[in-house]
Design a protein around this motif. Structure first.
Motif, PDB file in Angstrom:
ATOM      1  N   UNK A  30      12.594   0.185 -13.511  1.00 45.62           N
ATOM      2  CA  UNK A  30      11.484   0.179 -12.227  1.00 45.62           C
ATOM      3  C   UNK A  30      11.386   1.619 -11.727  1.00 45.62           C
ATOM      4  N   UNK A  31      10.302   1.845 -10.769  1.00 42.27           N
ATOM      5  CA  UNK A  31      10.366   3.163 -10.488  1.00 42.27           C
ATOM      6  C   UNK A  31      10.448   3.456  -8.977  1.00 42.27           C
ATOM      7  N   UNK A  32      10.643   4.430  -8.424  1.00 42.68           N
ATOM      8  CA  UNK A  32      10.817   4.728  -6.881  1.00 42.68           C
ATOM      9  C   UNK A  32       9.708   5.689  -6.718  1.00 42.68           C
ATOM     10  N   UNK A  33       9.099   5.478  -5.694  1.00 37.38           N
ATOM     11  CA  UNK A  33       7.678   6.311  -5.418  1.00 37.38           C
ATOM     12  C   UNK A  33       7.550   6.681  -3.905  1.00 37.38           C
ATOM     13  N   UNK A  34       7.968   7.440  -3.194  1.00 36.28           N
ATOM     14  CA  UNK A  34       8.059   7.399  -1.597  1.00 36.28           C
ATOM     15  C   UNK A  34       7.481   8.950  -1.037  1.00 36.28           C
ATOM     16  N   UNK A  35       7.062   8.824  -0.318  1.00 34.56           N
ATOM     17  CA  UNK A  35       6.594  10.027   0.891  1.00 34.56           C
ATOM     18  C   UNK A  35       7.758  10.057   1.844  1.00 34.56           C
ATOM     19  N   UNK A  36       8.030   9.149   2.534  1.00 28.31           N
ATOM     20  CA  UNK A  36       9.214   9.203   3.434  1.00 28.31           C
ATOM     21  C   UNK A  36       9.983   8.396   3.081  1.00 28.31           C
ATOM     22  N   UNK A  37      11.172   8.648   3.200  1.00 33.82           N
ATOM     23  CA  UNK A  37      12.553   7.724   3.103  1.00 33.82           C
ATOM     24  C   UNK A  37      13.264   8.039   1.793  1.00 33.82           C
ATOM     25  N   UNK A  38      14.543   8.071   1.729  1.00 38.17           N
ATOM     26  CA  UNK A  38      15.582   8.127   0.591  1.00 38.17           C
ATOM     27  C   UNK A  38      15.572   7.066  -0.350  1.00 38.17           C
ATOM     28  N   UNK A  39      16.276   7.360  -1.411  1.00 39.59           N
ATOM     29  CA  UNK A  39      16.361   6.322  -2.234  1.00 39.59           C
ATOM     30  C   UNK A  39      17.860   6.260  -2.766  1.00 39.59           C
TER      31      UNK A  39
END
Length: 222
Positions: A30-39
């Motif tokens: 699965x992928x994580x793609x954010x403009x705002x926020x941590x992972x």
């Protein structure tokens, strides 16, 4: 994602999205793609690409991901983490022991400290940031412009250690660049390539034989 591509994408990303919700971690890759926020990636979780604009990445021990890229934020990795690559523009990359990187680690403004016993299959590059390696292996080159490099333990660099040329710093009285970065290489470190200095560097070589590896490429008539 390379740093140049990541920087170019920031304006488009901010204009088109607030932030993206990551896919469920229950399925591998699965992928994580954010403009705002941590992972955050928990222990024994496995992701595909992780891409952030404003936020940091934390990965727990024994986790993995594909390409991990950040614009404004750091990448923090615990023990025995595996990634394909790690890059950040404004932030550091730090890890515990046993980091596995298939390709490269890159920062623009930030240090790289991959911990002990790291295995890095490509380059380790910074522009404004220190690089510290302990009992680790780098398959290609280590390079920086304005950072200090410290290599200790039984670290092996199969490529070159390179200090790229730096621009001049502007002072109140005019243009100058007085400070020198430092390069410290421990007695048991192996450099299979050369130590290429394209600027003045403070050298601390615990093994005098390492001096034979030094190549000066400075435009000052040397």
């Amino acid at each position: 994602m390379k740093l140049s591509t990541l920087v170019a994408a920031v304006t488009i990303a901010v204009a088109t999205a607030g932030f993206a919700t990551p896919a469920s971690a229950d399925s591998n890759h699965a992928t994580i793609d954010k403009v705002l926020g941590s992972a955050s990636v928990a222990s024994n979780q496995h992701y595909g690409d992780i891409s952030l604009v404003n936020g940091s990445v934390q990965m727990a021990s024994n986790s993995s991901a594909n390409d991990v890229s950040v614009v404004n934020g750091s990448i923090e990795l615990r023990d025995n983490v595996s990634i394909n690559s790690g890059s950040t523009v404004n932030g550091s990359i730090e890890a515990g022991t046993g980091l596995q990187v298939t390709t490269s680690l890159e920062t623009v403004n930030g240090k790289i400290r991959p911990g002990s016993k790291a295995q890095i299959g490509g380059n380790v590059d910074t522009i404004n940031g220190d690089i510290t390696l302990d009992s680790s292996e780098v398959a290609q080159d280590i390079s920086t412009v304005n950072g200090d490099i410290t290599l200790t333990g039984d670290t092996v660099v199969k490529g070159d250690v390179i200090y790229k040329p730096r621009g001049k710093k502007k002072s109140f009285f005019g243009w100058r660049n007085d400070s020198k970065p430092s390069l410290h290489i421990g007695a048991d470190v192996i450099i299979e390539g050369k130590i290429v200095l394209q600027q003045e560097v403070e050298l601390k070589l615990d093994n005098p034989a390492m001096q034979d590896k030094v190549v000066y490429d400075i435009n000052d008539g040397r």
